[in-house]
Design a protein around this motif. Structure first.
Motif, PDB file in Angstrom:
ATOM      1  N   VAL B 131      33.559 138.428  28.393  1.00 19.53           N
ATOM      2  CA  VAL B 131      33.970 139.287  29.505  1.00 19.53           C
ATOM      3  C   VAL B 131      32.762 140.094  29.994  1.00 19.53           C
ATOM      4  CG1 VAL B 131      35.520 141.123  30.232  1.00 19.53           C
ATOM      5  CG2 VAL B 131      36.289 139.473  28.549  1.00 19.53           C
ATOM      6  N   TYR B 132      31.999 140.592  29.027  1.00 15.03           N
ATOM      7  CA  TYR B 132      30.804 141.380  29.356  1.00 15.03           C
ATOM      8  C   TYR B 132      29.830 140.558  30.200  1.00 15.03           C
ATOM      9  CZ  TYR B 132      26.228 143.519  28.538  1.00 15.03           C
ATOM     10  OH  TYR B 132      24.977 144.044  28.707  1.00 15.03           O
ATOM     11  N   ALA B 133      29.709 139.250  29.910  1.00 20.67           N
ATOM     12  CA  ALA B 133      28.800 138.391  30.669  1.00 20.67           C
ATOM     13  C   ALA B 133      29.127 138.454  32.164  1.00 20.67           C
ATOM     14  CB  ALA B 133      28.879 136.955  30.166  1.00 20.67           C
ATOM     15  N   TRP B 134      30.417 138.473  32.507  1.00 17.91           N
ATOM     16  CA  TRP B 134      30.789 138.549  33.926  1.00 17.91           C
ATOM     17  C   TRP B 134      30.478 139.901  34.518  1.00 17.91           C
ATOM     18  CZ3 TRP B 134      31.258 134.939  37.324  1.00 17.91           C
ATOM     19  CH2 TRP B 134      31.559 133.653  36.879  1.00 17.91           C
ATOM     20  N   LYS B 135      30.541 140.932  33.686  1.00 17.80           N
ATOM     21  CA  LYS B 135      30.172 142.256  34.179  1.00 17.80           C
ATOM     22  C   LYS B 135      28.696 142.252  34.577  1.00 17.80           C
ATOM     23  CE  LYS B 135      30.890 147.057  33.218  1.00 17.80           C
ATOM     24  NZ  LYS B 135      31.413 148.094  32.372  1.00 17.80           N
ATOM     25  N   VAL B 136      27.872 141.582  33.755  1.00 17.94           N
ATOM     26  CA  VAL B 136      26.449 141.484  34.067  1.00 17.94           C
ATOM     27  C   VAL B 136      26.245 140.668  35.352  1.00 17.94           C
ATOM     28  CG1 VAL B 136      24.241 140.557  33.261  1.00 17.94           C
ATOM     29  CG2 VAL B 136      25.755 141.715  31.656  1.00 17.94           C
ATOM     30  N   LEU B 137      26.952 139.529  35.460  1.00 18.11           N
ATOM     31  CA  LEU B 137      26.756 138.638  36.607  1.00 18.11           C
ATOM     32  C   LEU B 137      27.183 139.276  37.922  1.00 18.11           C
ATOM     33  CD1 LEU B 137      28.077 135.248  35.217  1.00 18.11           C
ATOM     34  CD2 LEU B 137      25.728 135.806  35.795  1.00 18.11           C
ATOM     35  N   LEU B 138      28.279 140.051  37.886  1.00 21.50           N
ATOM     36  CA  LEU B 138      28.868 140.543  39.137  1.00 21.50           C
ATOM     37  C   LEU B 138      28.277 141.871  39.607  1.00 21.50           C
ATOM     38  CD1 LEU B 138      32.642 139.729  38.515  1.00 21.50           C
ATOM     39  CD2 LEU B 138      31.036 138.461  39.939  1.00 21.50           C
ATOM     40  N   ILE B 143      22.963 138.583  39.337  1.00 20.22           N
ATOM     41  CA  ILE B 143      22.356 137.321  39.754  1.00 20.22           C
ATOM     42  C   ILE B 143      23.124 136.670  40.904  1.00 20.22           C
ATOM     43  CG2 ILE B 143      23.589 135.821  38.130  1.00 20.22           C
ATOM     44  CD1 ILE B 143      20.749 134.570  37.600  1.00 20.22           C
ATOM     45  N   ILE B 144      24.447 136.848  40.951  1.00 19.04           N
ATOM     46  CA  ILE B 144      25.218 136.214  42.027  1.00 19.04           C
ATOM     47  C   ILE B 144      24.882 136.844  43.370  1.00 19.04           C
ATOM     48  CG2 ILE B 144      27.552 135.840  42.917  1.00 19.04           C
ATOM     49  CD1 ILE B 144      28.456 135.432  40.086  1.00 19.04           C
ATOM     50  N   ASN B 145      24.793 138.167  43.395  1.00 17.26           N
ATOM     51  CA  ASN B 145      24.373 138.847  44.622  1.00 17.26           C
ATOM     52  C   ASN B 145      22.977 138.405  45.040  1.00 17.26           C
ATOM     53  OD1 ASN B 145      26.093 140.635  46.102  1.00 17.26           O
ATOM     54  ND2 ASN B 145      26.303 141.864  44.240  1.00 17.26           N
ATOM     55  N   SER B 146      22.057 138.311  44.068  1.00 12.82           N
ATOM     56  CA  SER B 146      20.683 137.896  44.381  1.00 12.82           C
ATOM     57  C   SER B 146      20.667 136.518  45.026  1.00 12.82           C
ATOM     58  CB  SER B 146      19.820 137.870  43.123  1.00 12.82           C
ATOM     59  OG  SER B 146      19.965 139.060  42.413  1.00 12.82           O
ATOM     60  N   ILE B 147      21.451 135.597  44.454  1.00 12.01           N
ATOM     61  CA  ILE B 147      21.483 134.232  45.003  1.00 12.01           C
ATOM     62  C   ILE B 147      22.028 134.243  46.428  1.00 12.01           C
ATOM     63  CG2 ILE B 147      22.537 131.941  44.755  1.00 12.01           C
ATOM     64  CD1 ILE B 147      22.512 132.390  41.715  1.00 12.01           C
ATOM     65  N   LEU B 148      23.134 134.976  46.618  1.00 10.05           N
ATOM     66  CA  LEU B 148      23.748 135.017  47.948  1.00 10.05           C
ATOM     67  C   LEU B 148      22.796 135.607  48.987  1.00 10.05           C
ATOM     68  CD1 LEU B 148      27.425 136.084  47.155  1.00 10.05           C
ATOM     69  CD2 LEU B 148      26.566 133.818  47.756  1.00 10.05           C
ATOM     70  N   ILE B 149      22.036 136.642  48.587  1.00 11.22           N
ATOM     71  CA  ILE B 149      21.075 137.235  49.514  1.00 11.22           C
ATOM     72  C   ILE B 149      19.956 136.233  49.802  1.00 11.22           C
ATOM     73  CG2 ILE B 149      19.319 139.053  49.762  1.00 11.22           C
ATOM     74  CD1 ILE B 149      21.177 140.887  48.195  1.00 11.22           C
ATOM     75  N   HIS B 150      19.507 135.560  48.739  1.00  9.79           N
ATOM     76  CA  HIS B 150      18.398 134.626  48.860  1.00  9.79           C
ATOM     77  C   HIS B 150      18.720 133.500  49.832  1.00  9.79           C
ATOM     78  CE1 HIS B 150      14.581 133.118  47.384  1.00  9.79           C
ATOM     79  NE2 HIS B 150      15.112 131.903  47.427  1.00  9.79           N
ATOM     80  N   ILE B 151      19.934 132.949  49.755  1.00 10.06           N
ATOM     81  CA  ILE B 151      20.260 131.856  50.671  1.00 10.06           C
ATOM     82  C   ILE B 151      20.766 132.378  52.012  1.00 10.06           C
ATOM     83  CG2 ILE B 151      20.727 130.134  48.866  1.00 10.06           C
ATOM     84  CD1 ILE B 151      23.685 130.666  49.222  1.00 10.06           C
ATOM     85  N   GLY B 152      20.769 133.676  52.170  1.00 18.87           N
ATOM     86  CA  GLY B 152      21.048 134.261  53.479  1.00 18.87           C
ATOM     87  C   GLY B 152      22.509 134.386  53.846  1.00 18.87           C
ATOM     88  N   LEU B 153      23.395 134.237  52.870  1.00 19.74           N
ATOM     89  CA  LEU B 153      24.826 134.391  53.174  1.00 19.74           C
ATOM     90  C   LEU B 153      25.192 135.846  53.438  1.00 19.74           C
ATOM     91  CD1 LEU B 153      26.947 131.994  50.935  1.00 19.74           C
ATOM     92  CD2 LEU B 153      27.015 132.239  53.411  1.00 19.74           C
ATOM     93  N   ILE B 154      24.547 136.745  52.684  1.00 24.44           N
ATOM     94  CA  ILE B 154      24.775 138.175  52.895  1.00 24.44           C
ATOM     95  C   ILE B 154      23.422 138.855  52.993  1.00 24.44           C
ATOM     96  CG2 ILE B 154      27.034 138.354  51.788  1.00 24.44           C
ATOM     97  CD1 ILE B 154      25.593 139.143  49.215  1.00 24.44           C
ATOM     98  N   SER B 155      23.377 140.025  53.610  1.00 26.22           N
ATOM     99  CA  SER B 155      22.091 140.699  53.728  1.00 26.22           C
ATOM    100  C   SER B 155      21.962 141.832  52.717  1.00 26.22           C
ATOM    101  CB  SER B 155      21.908 141.239  55.150  1.00 26.22           C
ATOM    102  OG  SER B 155      23.001 142.059  55.470  1.00 26.22           O
TER     103      SER B 155
END
Lengths: 265, 297
Positions: B131-138, B143-155
């Motif tokens: 469960v803690y792993a998802w807290k880190v990811l979200l 990392i999920i936010n970083s990826i989304l920003i990187h591919i330009g889906l969100i700013s």
């Protein structure tokens, strides 16, 4: 070809979903930064800090102790229940006994924890036992919810196995006591082992029931970890996750290898 | 064996019997008693059910705690939230888990054994840490936010934690192995020739699935669904770690009522109602299912 693609696609997505969070956590455990998600460089810093963290080490030791004791007691009683329900017909209030030995399986742990805590407090008021909450009360609680799981495993093994082999042993002149050790025990040994392992992991993993029934000097590992990550992130917990994953992976691989060599034989 | 047990019958049956009465049944009876007691300052924080006074025996029992719970939409909503969380995540686990279990079961033996080990590893590793792993990811900086920003889906980082979607994601992730393993157990015993037979007889793939594969894996579906539904109903950790204040769940309400408000009678009444609303239906379903199986055999 189309079918093969669908299969590989499904399995890749499925296993990525299962492993991505775990692997990310392991990767970040080597991050030399107090802010967990900002990469600063590779280091073993958090592993060193983890091994100097008295609180975590002590909690780990407490957890192992409670888990192995609870698994052992739960297995002994689970075997007794399994035998009683499959072999002994005259049990007073049998439906009540079945209810008692199976309903802990469906009882939410939060209700179990609450009821046990209130019970310990009341019994302390009335007869002075347990004198305080601590490792003993956590142990009693863990045994209580593990027994049902072990009993189910033993019962299903005993009900699927052929009783005739015991009668055959009897006809061949084996002493009743020997029948148990030479015939019955080897047959149910795998069930006993998997029951013990399940009870051990249930105890090691339990946070809710332990939080209710714990007291001074009985902080189990999940309690300490939860207090660290409830409100924020902790790089030490990342390192701890990586170590636990490593242990689990090694255990899984060795079981796989043992199984394979057994099959080859 | 049967004769041999006769002498030992007594302690063989009564050791676990007594243990369960003492540490399972009596505690449940106790929370029932406290749930119909009157709240009071002091230790313990409720009035005794029976007390002797000048007027003789007094009985201080009340249904007030139950009336209080069921007149407050806050509590009713938390039961409904827990039920809907358990239902949604069971369905999602089934939809995600079924194809995985199916393809693992259909793989060649040596690949299948490796995949099985890979299913068991997350099953064994610590629940809390997954469960803690998802807290880190979200996290906002995760990392999920970083990826989304990187591919330009969100700013800018979006807030993905502390809402009930994060809770559903966390539940599906941690309970998925509990669904896959029993499904696998039934699908692996399944004779693949039956699919060929059905195809040869002219059935379309969908028909084969609905009429042949699904009925034969039904026990696995029921077992897996029970293993997910039952613990999720009382789940405390995941809503506490990943959830926010948009939806409150039954497990957290009991926890807070006991540890924060220190109201034992209300916490006990909530637990008793929880048993009646959430646990009884499960037991009734299991009994009915066992009967149905018995008839069909």
């Amino acid at each position: 070809m189309n079918k093969l693609f669908l299969k590989i696609f499904t399995l890749t997505i499925g296993f990525s979903f299962l492993y991505f969070p775990i692997l990310t956590l392991i990767a970040y455990s080597f991050n030399d930064n107090k802010r967990v998600m900002v990469w600063k460089g590779f280091s073993f810093r958090w592993y060193k800090e983890l091994f100097h963290n008295e609180q975590i080490l002590e909690a780990f030791y407490t957890s192992l102790k409670i888990a192995s004791l609870s698994a052992t007691f739960a297995t002994v009683m689970g075997v007794m229940i399994g035998f009683s329900l499959t072999r002994i017909s005259k049990i007073p209030a049998r439906p009540f006994f079945i209810f008692l030995s199976s309903s802990p399986l469906v009882m939410p742990e939060i209700i179990l924890g609450l009821s046990l805590l209130l019970f310990f407090i009341s019994s302390n008021h009335i007869i002075g036992f347990p004198s305080s909450k601590g490792q003993l009360t956590v142990l009693i609680s863990h045994i209580t919810f593990s027994v049902a799981f072990v009993a189910v495993i033993i019962q299903s093994r005993l009900s699927s196995y052929d009783k005739n082999i015991e009668e055959a042993a009897q006809d061949l002149g084996t002493i009743p006591n020997m029948i148990f050790w030479k015939v019955t025990a080897p047959v149910i040994l795998p069930a006993i082992l998997s029951g013990w392992l399940l009870a051990f992991t249930l105890s090691l993993d339990d946070l809710v029931v332990a939080s209710f029934t714990t007291g001074p000097g009985a902080n189990t590992l999940p309690i300490v970890v939860f207090s660290k990550v409830r409100l924020g992130l902790s790089p030490e917990v990342n390192a701890l996750s990586a170590i636990i994953m490593l242990i689990v992976i090694l255990a899984a691989i060795s079981i796989y290898l043992i199984n394979r060599s057994n099959i080859k034989k | 064996m049967i004769k041999n047990l006769k002498k030992q019958n007594v302690w063989f049956v009564f050791t676990p019997y007594l243990w369960l009465v003492l540490f399972f049944f009596v505690p449940l009876a106790l929370i029932f008693k406290i749930s119909i007691s009157v709240s009071e300052w002091g230790m313990p924080p409720y009035r005794d059910l029976f007390s002797l006074s000048e007027n003789g025996l007094e009985i201080n029992s009340t249904l007030g705690n139950y009336l209080f719970i069921f007149s407050d939409p806050f509590y009713i909503r938390s039961y409904l939230n827990s039920l809907s969380l358990a239902f949604t995540s069971t369905v999602l686990c089934l939809l995600i888990g079924y194809p995985i279990a199916f393809y693992v079961a259909k793989s060649k033996t040596n690949i299948r054994n490796i995949l099985l080990i890979m299913l068991i590893i997350p099953f064994w590793s610590s629940f809390l840490l997954r469960v803690y792993a998802w807290k880190v990811l979200l996290q906002g900086s995760g990392i999920i936010n970083s990826i989304l920003i990187h591919i330009g889906l969100i700013s800018e980082p979006i807030s993905m934690l502390h809402n009930h979607y994060a809770v559903i994601l966390g539940v599906v992730y941690t309970y998925l192995p509990f669904m896959i393993l029993p499904l696998y157990g039934y699908l692996v015993k399944f004779d693949l020739n039956l699919i060929d037979a059905s195809n040869d007889l002219g059935a379309k793939p969908l028909n084969t699935f609905v009429k042949v594969i699904l009925p034969l894996s039904l026990p696995g579906i029921v077992a897996g669904s029970m293993l997910v539904f039952i613990p999720v109903v009382g789940e405390y950790i995941i809503p506490e770690m990943l959830g926010g204040s948009d939806k409150l769940y039954f497990g957290k309400i009991i926890w807070d009522e006991f540890f924060v408000n220190r109201d034992w009678p209300i916490a006990s009444a909530l637990a008793m109602s929880g048993i009646i609303i959430l646990v009884f239906p499960i037991i009734i379903f299991q009994l009915m299912y066992a009967k149905y199986n018995f008839k069909n055999e």
